[in-house]
Design an enzyme around this catalytic site. Structure first.
Site: not given
Ligand code: SAH
Length: 254
Positions: A99
């Site tokens: 993000s």
């Molecule tokens: N917080 C992260 C950015 C998040 S991007 C950072 O600081 O880099 C969103 C992430 O959520 C992705 O890696 C995606 O694979 C994950 N995601 C999506 N659905 C999910 C779920 N059901 N459980 C866990 N992770 C999930």
């Protein structure tokens, strides 16, 4: 002065300059191996905090200190390192993103947690948001559904010494029940409804910060109260979708 003396003088001066620059870049505070062209990450971070975060109204001192300390460039792929302190999200592989710095700071502030609290994060991604919370002294439990990203985030967090961040690989829909209740829950992938188990695992009085919606999403703060929840919408945002169990639930209703 003969021509060759002059040119060897220039050569010596150039060499001295080059060595000087090499030495200046040789002993970084982080101890990484670097060359003369190494960006001043600390300075870039300071500017990021002042220009992108403070000006937009984030005030929590713990959040600001954490944003100043966490080396964001270590959480992005090598090709994007130079861009890591820019005012934007960046790709981290597998079509996912880290993000924008401001959003990380804002969400961290909206949680209203302090050192020693337990926070659950769904969507570890690069591990950066988890590191920011860990740098605030929070005990972070974070879940990532994509195995590759999960393993990499684990490694990055361990290398940087964030030993108060615990990473689990799997679907975060069900939260982390063994560690509940949490003083905060932060979801960094967008579902179109709130996963019920995450509300269950929130302590009474605690907040969940979550982007809700399909294409157009709102960043929501959900506060758990004695008799239910209070919701407020903060700003429009754009996150990658939450996948896994939550999608199957959507299909059940169609
Ligand atoms: N917080 C992260 C950015 C998040 S991007 C950072 O600081 O880099 C969103 C992430 O959520 C992705 O890696 C995606 O694979 C994950 N995601 C999506 N659905 C999910 C779920 N059901 N459980 C866990 N992770 C999930």
């Amino acid at each position: 002065m003969p021509a060759h003396d002059r040119s060897s003088g220039i050569l010596r001066a150039t060499l001295a300059l080059f060595l000087g620059a090499m030495m200046a870049g040789c002993s970084p505070p982080g101890g990484q191996a670097v060359g003369a062209e190494r960006p001043d990450w600390t300075d870039l971070r300071e500017r990021m905090v002042r220009q992108q975060i403070e000006t937009r109204g984030v005030k929590d001192e713990q959040v600001l200190a954490a944003m100043r300390s966490v080396p964001r460039h270590r959480f992005v792929p090598d090709d994007y390192r130079e861009a890591s302190y820019q005012d934007s999200p960046l790709p981290i592989g597998e079509s996912q993103t880290i993000s924008q710095p401001y959003i990380v700071a804002l969400m961290s502030e909206l949680l209203e947690v302090e050192a020693g609290d337990k926070v659950l994060e769904i969507g570890t991604g690069s591990g950066y948001q988890a590191a920011v919370l860990a740098a605030m002294g929070v005990e972070v439990y974070t879940v990532e559904i994509r195995q590759g990203l999960c393993e990499r985030a684990k490694l990055t967090l361990a290398e940087l010494g964030y030993d108060n961040a615990y990473v689990r690989c799997g679907d975060g829909y069900g939260g982390w029940p063994e560690q509940a209740p949490f003083a905060g829950v932060i979801v960094t992938a967008a579902p179109d409804r709130i996963p019920e188990p995450l509300i269950d695992q929130l302590a009474v009085g605690a907040r969940m910060v979550i982007p809700l919606g399909d294409f157009y999403q709102q960043l929501m703060v959900i506060k758990k109260t004695d008799d239910g929840v209070e919701e407020r919408s903060v700003i429009p945002v754009r996150f990658v979708p939450m996948t896994g169990e939550i999608e199957l639930q959507g299909e059940d209703e169609d």
